[in-house]
Design an enzyme around this catalytic site. Structure first.
Site, PDB file in Angstrom:
ATOM      1  N   LYS A 280      13.340  46.109  31.389  1.00 25.97           N
ATOM      2  CA  LYS A 280      14.009  46.684  30.219  1.00 25.97           C
ATOM      3  C   LYS A 280      13.239  47.900  29.672  1.00 25.97           C
ATOM      4  CE  LYS A 280      13.959  43.000  27.578  1.00 25.97           C
ATOM      5  NZ  LYS A 280      13.290  42.023  28.459  1.00 25.97           N
TER       6      LYS A 280
ATOM      7  N   ARG B 121      17.479  38.325  20.695  1.00 18.44           N
ATOM      8  CA  ARG B 121      16.959  37.383  21.685  1.00 18.44           C
ATOM      9  C   ARG B 121      17.429  35.959  21.400  1.00 18.44           C
ATOM     10  NH1 ARG B 121      11.990  40.608  23.266  1.00 18.44           N
ATOM     11  NH2 ARG B 121      11.166  39.657  25.156  1.00 18.44           N
TER      12      ARG B 121
ATOM     13  N   ARG C 250       1.689  43.543  36.132  1.00 19.13           N
ATOM     14  CA  ARG C 250       2.079  44.740  35.367  1.00 19.13           C
ATOM     15  C   ARG C 250       0.870  45.372  34.663  1.00 19.13           C
ATOM     16  NH1 ARG C 250       7.105  44.029  31.433  1.00 19.13           N
ATOM     17  NH2 ARG C 250       5.802  42.546  30.316  1.00 19.13           N
TER      18      ARG C 250
ATOM     19  N   ARG D 169      -1.133  43.715  29.222  1.00 22.18           N
ATOM     20  CA  ARG D 169      -0.776  43.094  27.952  1.00 22.18           C
ATOM     21  C   ARG D 169      -1.371  41.691  27.875  1.00 22.18           C
ATOM     22  NH1 ARG D 169       5.633  43.885  27.086  1.00 22.18           N
ATOM     23  NH2 ARG D 169       5.391  41.723  26.449  1.00 22.18           N
TER      24      ARG D 169
ATOM     25  N   ARG E 271       7.298  32.279  28.423  1.00 17.98           N
ATOM     26  CA  ARG E 271       8.265  33.325  28.033  1.00 17.98           C
ATOM     27  C   ARG E 271       9.548  33.203  28.855  1.00 17.98           C
ATOM     28  NH1 ARG E 271       4.676  38.350  28.988  1.00 17.98           N
ATOM     29  NH2 ARG E 271       6.525  39.582  28.502  1.00 17.98           N
TER      30      ARG E 271
HETATM   31  P1  AMP Z   1       8.613  42.194  24.769  1.00 20.63           P
HETATM   32  O1  AMP Z   1       7.707  43.377  24.630  1.00 20.63           O
HETATM   33  O2  AMP Z   1      10.055  42.558  24.529  1.00 20.63           O
HETATM   34  O3  AMP Z   1       8.411  41.462  26.064  1.00 20.63           O
HETATM   35  O4  AMP Z   1       8.225  41.171  23.592  1.00 20.63           O
HETATM   36  C1  AMP Z   1       6.947  40.574  23.544  1.00 20.63           C
HETATM   37  C2  AMP Z   1       6.984  39.362  22.634  1.00 20.63           C
HETATM   38  O5  AMP Z   1       7.349  39.754  21.302  1.00 20.63           O
HETATM   39  C3  AMP Z   1       8.019  38.300  23.015  1.00 20.63           C
HETATM   40  O6  AMP Z   1       7.540  37.419  24.021  1.00 20.63           O
HETATM   41  C4  AMP Z   1       8.213  37.598  21.665  1.00 20.63           C
HETATM   42  O7  AMP Z   1       7.137  36.733  21.367  1.00 20.63           O
HETATM   43  C5  AMP Z   1       8.152  38.757  20.683  1.00 20.63           C
HETATM   44  N1  AMP Z   1       9.493  39.319  20.459  1.00 20.63           N
HETATM   45  C6  AMP Z   1       9.971  40.518  20.881  1.00 20.63           C
HETATM   46  N2  AMP Z   1      11.257  40.680  20.521  1.00 20.63           N
HETATM   47  C7  AMP Z   1      11.615  39.547  19.852  1.00 20.63           C
HETATM   48  C8  AMP Z   1      12.809  39.094  19.245  1.00 20.63           C
HETATM   49  N3  AMP Z   1      13.948  39.817  19.265  1.00 20.63           N
HETATM   50  N4  AMP Z   1      12.796  37.876  18.649  1.00 20.63           N
HETATM   51  C9  AMP Z   1      11.679  37.123  18.588  1.00 20.63           C
HETATM   52  N5  AMP Z   1      10.526  37.486  19.171  1.00 20.63           N
HETATM   53  C10 AMP Z   1      10.474  38.684  19.799  1.00 20.63           C
END
Ligand code: AMP
Length: 208
Positions: free
Chosen positions: A13, A86, A120, A150, A161
């Protein structure tokens, strides 16, 4: 265009979002990036978010919806939501404060995701690489900054996740399908450029 980018962790994404925002002039709004910025700045939201992110869980809906709502209030034109919504609750809330045109679902075989995420390496500029293609390089090809892994890209957290995605986020495919807003781009081992070609075909068609 107001677009949601949906997909499991590691589906690409973020990588596609960087390309889409450049080509289609859309504001990129990533909840993950916003939480990481808050963690770096040591804000209250950052402290709260970190405990959930480290456990591979979702940050509570109310906090997440509020930061997205506030950030959309500052946007004038089109935007791209990356990582939001999400949960079904977030999707229903979003319907109250925004009108989305399209949900672009990047669908990648789950068996590929664990290796993709654990290998990654990312850059602060948004670029993302896999260790297997870096040939030992530790800096970003685009901007020269150091690459890093990360904190949540470790096997244990990634498994959590992926489970969280299946349980809480995958139902959104149906949610946007029923609204007639879903387009799925199915990807296997294609390169990011090849995936982007498919994405462009969808968005150009939609833009007509
Ligand atoms: P990402 O960078 O999109 O992979 O997000 C990293 C982490 O941030 C996720 O594993 C969640 O813990 C948190 N996170 C990101 N977006 C959301 C969301 N829309 N709702 C809840 N937690 C989120």
């Amino acid at each position: 265009m107001k677009i949601i980018l949906l997909g499991a962790p590691g589906a690409g994404k973020g990588t596609q979002a960087v390309r889409i925002q450049e080509k289609f002039q859309l504001k990129h709004i990533s909840t993950g990036d916003m939480f990481r910025a808050n963690i770096k700045e040591g804000t209250e939201i950052g402290k709260l978010a970190k405990s959930y992110i480290d456990a591979g869980k979702l940050v509570p809906d109310d906090v997440t919806c509020e930061i997205v709502k506030q950030s959309l209030e500052k946007v004038n034109g089109g935007y791209l939501l990356d990582g939001f919504p999400r949960t079904l609750f977030q999707a229903e809330e979003l319907d109250k404060f925004a009108e989305i045109d399209l949900c672009l679902n990047i669908d990648v075989d789950t068996s590929l995701l664990l290796d993709r995420i654990c290998g990654r390496r990312v850059c602060a500029c948004g670029a993302s690489y896999h260790v297997s293609t870096l040939g030992g390089k530790t800096t970003c090809e685009k901007c020269g900054k150091p690459l890093y892994q990360r904190d949540d890209d470790n096997p244990e957290t990634v498994k959590a996740r992926l489970a969280t995605y299946e349980k809480q986020t995958a139902p959104l495919v149906d949610y946007y399908g029923k609204q007639g807003k879903l387009v799925t781009v199915k990807c296997g081992t294609e390169t990011p450029d090849e995936v982007f070609e498919k994405v462009c075909a969808v968005l150009e068609n939609f833009n007509k």
